[in-house]
Design a protein around this motif. Structure first.
Motif, PDB file in Angstrom:
ATOM      1  N   GLN A  34     102.099  63.194  68.083  1.00 26.77           N
ATOM      2  CA  GLN A  34     101.398  63.376  66.813  1.00 26.77           C
ATOM      3  C   GLN A  34     100.162  64.245  67.041  1.00 26.77           C
ATOM      4  N   ALA A  35     100.327  65.556  66.895  1.00 23.52           N
ATOM      5  CA  ALA A  35      99.256  66.511  67.159  1.00 23.52           C
ATOM      6  C   ALA A  35      98.374  66.663  65.934  1.00 23.52           C
ATOM      7  N   THR A  36      97.058  66.633  66.152  1.00 25.97           N
ATOM      8  CA  THR A  36      96.088  66.734  65.059  1.00 25.97           C
ATOM      9  C   THR A  36      95.288  68.028  65.088  1.00 25.97           C
ATOM     10  N   GLY A  37      95.264  68.714  66.236  1.00 25.35           N
ATOM     11  CA  GLY A  37      94.503  69.947  66.333  1.00 25.35           C
ATOM     12  C   GLY A  37      94.970  70.771  67.510  1.00 25.35           C
ATOM     13  N   ILE A  38      94.656  72.072  67.495  1.00 29.14           N
ATOM     14  CA  ILE A  38      95.101  72.957  68.568  1.00 29.14           C
ATOM     15  C   ILE A  38      94.110  74.102  68.728  1.00 29.14           C
ATOM     16  N   THR A  77      92.175  61.428  68.777  1.00 29.38           N
ATOM     17  CA  THR A  77      91.273  62.567  68.600  1.00 29.38           C
ATOM     18  C   THR A  77      91.535  63.230  67.253  1.00 29.38           C
ATOM     19  N   SER A  78      90.501  63.888  66.716  1.00 28.13           N
ATOM     20  CA  SER A  78      90.640  64.498  65.395  1.00 28.13           C
ATOM     21  C   SER A  78      90.687  66.018  65.430  1.00 28.13           C
ATOM     22  N   THR A  79      90.020  66.650  66.402  1.00 17.80           N
ATOM     23  CA  THR A  79      89.994  68.111  66.442  1.00 17.80           C
ATOM     24  C   THR A  79      89.636  68.575  67.844  1.00 17.80           C
ATOM     25  N   ASP A 289     112.761  72.413  58.560  1.00 20.62           N
ATOM     26  CA  ASP A 289     112.945  71.018  59.000  1.00 20.62           C
ATOM     27  C   ASP A 289     112.258  70.763  60.338  1.00 20.62           C
ATOM     28  N   THR A 290     112.028  71.833  61.113  1.00 19.02           N
ATOM     29  CA  THR A 290     111.469  71.669  62.452  1.00 19.02           C
ATOM     30  C   THR A 290     110.059  71.102  62.407  1.00 19.02           C
ATOM     31  N   PHE A 291     109.267  71.485  61.424  1.00 18.71           N
ATOM     32  CA  PHE A 291     107.941  70.891  61.273  1.00 18.71           C
ATOM     33  C   PHE A 291     107.881  70.132  59.951  1.00 18.71           C
ATOM     34  N   GLN A 292     107.173  69.006  59.973  1.00 22.82           N
ATOM     35  CA  GLN A 292     107.105  68.155  58.798  1.00 22.82           C
ATOM     36  C   GLN A 292     105.689  68.001  58.263  1.00 22.82           C
ATOM     37  N   ASP A 293     104.703  68.045  59.163  1.00 21.90           N
ATOM     38  CA  ASP A 293     103.335  67.775  58.741  1.00 21.90           C
ATOM     39  C   ASP A 293     102.359  68.578  59.602  1.00 21.90           C
ATOM     40  N   PRO A 294     102.369  69.912  59.517  1.00 26.56           N
ATOM     41  CA  PRO A 294     101.491  70.727  60.376  1.00 26.56           C
ATOM     42  C   PRO A 294     100.021  70.513  60.028  1.00 26.56           C
ATOM     43  N   GLN A 295      99.212  70.266  61.063  1.00 29.42           N
ATOM     44  CA  GLN A 295      97.797  69.984  60.878  1.00 29.42           C
ATOM     45  C   GLN A 295      96.903  71.158  61.232  1.00 29.42           C
ATOM     46  N   ASP A 296      97.371  72.024  62.136  1.00 28.90           N
ATOM     47  CA  ASP A 296      96.531  73.115  62.623  1.00 28.90           C
ATOM     48  C   ASP A 296      97.427  74.240  63.120  1.00 28.90           C
ATOM     49  N   VAL A 297      96.837  75.433  63.326  1.00 26.83           N
ATOM     50  CA  VAL A 297      97.615  76.596  63.725  1.00 26.83           C
ATOM     51  C   VAL A 297      96.739  77.511  64.570  1.00 26.83           C
ATOM     52  N   ALA A 308     100.353  72.701  65.300  1.00 28.02           N
ATOM     53  CA  ALA A 308     100.164  71.314  65.744  1.00 28.02           C
ATOM     54  C   ALA A 308     100.662  70.427  64.628  1.00 28.02           C
ATOM     55  N   ASP A 309     101.797  69.766  64.864  1.00 30.97           N
ATOM     56  CA  ASP A 309     102.467  68.997  63.815  1.00 30.97           C
ATOM     57  C   ASP A 309     102.297  67.501  64.068  1.00 30.97           C
ATOM     58  N   LEU A 310     102.039  66.743  63.008  1.00 32.24           N
ATOM     59  CA  LEU A 310     101.787  65.315  63.139  1.00 32.24           C
ATOM     60  C   LEU A 310     103.054  64.525  63.436  1.00 32.24           C
TER      61      LEU A 310
END
Length: 779
Positions: A34-38, A77-79, A289-297, A308-310
């Motif tokens: 579960q990625a939140t930032g990159i 972590t958040s970011t 379908d590969t990503f569902q909830d991207p948080q950052d790029v 970075a997809d959750l």
């Protein structure tokens, strides 16, 4: 920027907190999916996740993980932002803690200034933006300017014109103002604020200009400057600032969370889509379908675009066109699919098995080499919707059984064959009032290879699965305080005498427990007429009876004592094999040895004990809401050998839900409400027969400043270990249960032994013989 420091932060400025050096005893086992930032460096991607941080090199596939066991302040972590000048990653947390990870040394340093601004209820770090030697940190109460060289707060902007004091800031941007001057733009929960970057005093609300981005109040989550214009990622769509205000691009109706700019494109993320804007201002939305909830790029060192997809971790894509988006692959470091576990179990080979009662949870296996396999409906589509498992049992024959919250029972055979059991292929009965909902309670195997399965909320709560693949359903036991409706059976444990210990839940509220049922099933498993049973359904007192009817776990130790974890401490019962028929048998509360004045006479009384496990030295590990306890029997009662908490160890949380001990390695696993972590215990299973001892490190250097622990391994059970000089004088003596002990290099007077060669002699108290070893000590 202005150097005036607000009074509320002035008192918080302090030296950074360097991460305490952790011994190799602790190891985190996070889910990094579960990625939140990159953020990207010249060679690596830095990824923030709900389980910690990792650095990934796309060119080699090398991964370096950072967790609380490595000094990280917390797992979630958040970011993250990369600082090229200092070659470091800056990591933010939702509680306001800031970490710096040195890319060369892996050293982690914590800064607590923001976290300690307690006059603000929200102190989360939402975004970190590098600006020269400063960090512009968007927090839950405004923007904090952090000096990256001095490691301290330089400024804090908590009021923007007419916005309320402490309005949450989500992003910061340095870009030209409408009049052409260099400016600082802030994305907030109330709209956008901007001010001259070199203003006299940016703490003065009057120097700020605020703007709404739509007719109605709207939050702004992200900012970017692209192709001469400011772009805002709002709670509804992406908007471009122009002479008419903020023009909506009509790419999405959802919130836009993050931006990344390149010379040719602006990239953005929203919950289900990846967005791009070209230099002509044309926007495109891409759904995959590969990503569902991207948080950052970001753009990676390999030139690819990385999300970075959750749900899916890292997703690599080619720079998109107006019409096409090409997925190049995904990446997630090895680990469990989720961080939240409902149960832990160890098999005979030292593999850890876990169950997860969350969406797409399933069951997981961790090998002694820390390789993970996840089995759920995502990785194993043949399971269908079977994924919500609450209990797991590792049978001696290598079969794994998992009880599901609604989908029956799953069997994983040693050859990898998966078999879900439900009402269609077993005796399992659907929950009353449902047509396809079976609530599994637990599973256990007796000495004859018969598997016993419990269920809740059905008229048949106990089931027998025999080696010939036949199933039989049994009625609930009635009497001794149990009525005909007491049919909500929870977890089951089978002792050395094949008695079945079943936690009985309240049939009107399955979250509650009403007591403990003990059954002797007689000579015929499927015939209840020759069974005997007892039910313990009342709370005891004065050291006997159940400390609480809220029983959470049962286990038998190496001396044949049955231990119970309850909502009010622990208890044990002398197991003579006839507990189910003996009306005088009662649980006993462990008495504290050498009790001090005013101390509770009973160990762990008053604690919520969620689980319990026995290590190879026959010590008790208790998982509680106040950390993990190691309890040992000594002359006169019981003592606490150790208590691990989040403040005195890398334990992720004081809420420890489950504990399991590997008999092979002695590693102790703790499942907490913030993830899984393990500790290298000093007890392993004893050797089968007397053999030469393995003593390490050898030679060993001892000093008062740094005296390493010495391990003596290869012991048979119940031995007396003596350390002798070469002339035969005994300098230390250590009793041992299990296959390994620790010696601290000290003699009977607690002084470090001098340099020299020492003999190690282990004498079996059961008459199995004597084992020998030796060690060289250097002072």
């Amino acid at each position: 920027m202005a150097r005036c420091v607000p009074a509320f932060l002035l008192v918080l400025l302090m030296l950074p907190v360097a991460a305490a050096a952790q011994s190799g005893a602790w190891q985190a086992h996070p889910s990094l999916r579960q990625a939140t930032g990159i953020a990207s460096s010249a060679t690596d991607l830095w990824v923030a996740t709900t389980g910690g941080v990792y650095r990934y090199a796309p060119s080699s596939g090398e991964v370096r993980r950072f967790s609380p066991a490595d000094g990280l302040s917390a797992p979630d972590t958040s970011t993250v932002a990369y600082d090229a000048v200092r070659d470091a990653a800056w990591v933010g947390f939702r509680n306001g803690v800031l970490n710096r990870i040195d890319a060369q040394t892996d050293a982690v340093t914590s800064f607590l200034d923001i976290a300690r601004a307690e006059q603000f209820a929200q102190r989360s770090i939402n975004r970190i933006v590098l600006q020269g030697d400063s960090l512009l940190i968007a927090t839950g109460f405004g923007v904090v300017v952090f000096d990256a060289i001095r490691g301290e707060v330089r400024d804090a902007y908590t009021r923007f014109a007419d916005f309320d004091r402490g309005t949450a800031a989500f992003d910061a941007l340095v870009a030209p103002l409408p009049d052409g001057r260099a400016g600082l733009w802030v994305a907030t929960a109330a709209g956008i604020a901007y001010a001259p970057l070199n203003g006299v005093n940016l703490q003065d609300p009057s120097v700020w200009t605020t703007e709404g981005v739509a007719d109605e109040p709207m939050s702004v989550f992200a900012l970017a400057f692209f192709n001469g214009a400011v772009y805002a990622g709002t709670s509804q769509d992406l908007r471009r600032r122009d002479a008419r205000g903020y023009t909506r691009l009509n790419l999405t109706g959802r919130g836009v969370r993050a931006f990344h700019t390149t010379p040719d494109a602006l990239y953005a993320t929203e919950r289900f889509r990846f967005l791009s804007v070209d230099t002509d201002g044309r926007g495109t939305g891409h759904t995959e379908d590969t990503f569902q909830d991207p948080q950052d790029v970001t753009t990676g060192p390999d030139g690819s675009v990385w999300l970075a997809d959750l749900n899916q971790g890292l997703v690599r894509i080619q720079p998109p066109t107006q019409t096409a988006l090409t997925i190049e692959g995904t990446f997630t470091p090895s680990g469990p699919y989720h961080r939240d576990f409902s149960d832990l179990a160890m098999d005979a080979e030292g593999n850890l098995w876990t169950s997860a009662a969350v969406r797409d949870g399933g069951i997981y296996r961790r090998t002694p080499g820390d390789e993970w396999t996840s089995i759920n409906r995502i990785t194993t589509p043949s399971l269908g919707d079977d994924n919500n498992y609450t209990k797991i049992f590792a049978a001696p024959d290598g079969t794994i059984w998992a009880a599901s919250e609604g989908d029956g029972i799953l069997r994983l055979a040693p050859d990898g064959t998966l078999t879900p059991f439900d009402a269609g292929n077993s005796s399992l009965v659907n929950a009353t009032g449902t047509s396809d909902f079976i609530i599994g309670g637990g599973a256990a195997q007796d000495r004859d290879g018969v598997v016993w399965v419990t269920t809740r909320a059905s008229r048949r709560p106990l089931h027998v699965y025999q080696p010939d693949d036949t199933w039989t359903a049994l009625f609930p036991y009635v009497g001794d305080g149990l009525g005909t409706t007491a049919s909500a059976y929870g977890d089951i444990y089978i002792d050395a005498f094949d008695q079945k210990w079943i936690i009985v839940r309240n049939e009107n509220n399955l979250r509650l427990t009403k007591g403990l049922l003990v059954i002797d099933t007689g000579t015929t498993p499927t015939d209840q007429s020759d069974d005997s049973f007892r039910f313990f359904g009342t709370e005891g007192g004065a050291g006997s009876g159940l400390p609480s009817i809220g029983v959470n776990a049962i286990v038998e130790d190496n001396d044949g004592l049955i231990w119970m974890a309850t909502d009010n401490g622990i208890a044990f019962m002398l197991n003579n094999g006839i507990v189910a028929r003996d009306p005088s048998a009662l649980p006993i509360w462990p008495a504290r040895a050498n009790r001090q004045q005013g101390e509770d006479p009973y160990l762990l009384r008053g604690l919520q004990v969620n689980d319990i496990a026995i290590d190879p030295a026959n010590r008790i590990w208790a998982a509680t809401d106040e950390g993990a306890f190691l309890v040992q029997s000594v002359e006169g009662g019981y003592v606490i050998d150790a208590q691990f908490t989040a403040s005195n160890s890398p334990l992720l949380s004081n809420t420890v839900l489950d504990v399991a001990v590997s008999p092979v390695s002695g590693r102790v696993f703790f499942s907490t409400d913030r993830g899984l972590i393990s500790y290298q215990g000093d007890a392993v299973q004893p050797a089968a027969e007397v053999q030469d001892l393995f003593v390490y490190p050898n030679p060993v250097r001892l000093s008062e400043v740094d005296a390493p622990t010495i391990f003596i391994e290869g012991l048979v059970d119940d031995t007396d270990v003596r350390i002798l000089t070469i002339t035969g004088d005994v300098v230390a003596q250590v009793p041992a249960r299990g296959g390994r002990i620790r010696w601290d290099g000290r003699d009977r007077s607690n002084a470090l032994v001098p340099s020299g060669m020492y003999l190690v002699v282990a004498v079996s108290n059961a008459g199995e013989g004597t084992a020998y070893g030796k060690i060289a000590v250097i002072r």
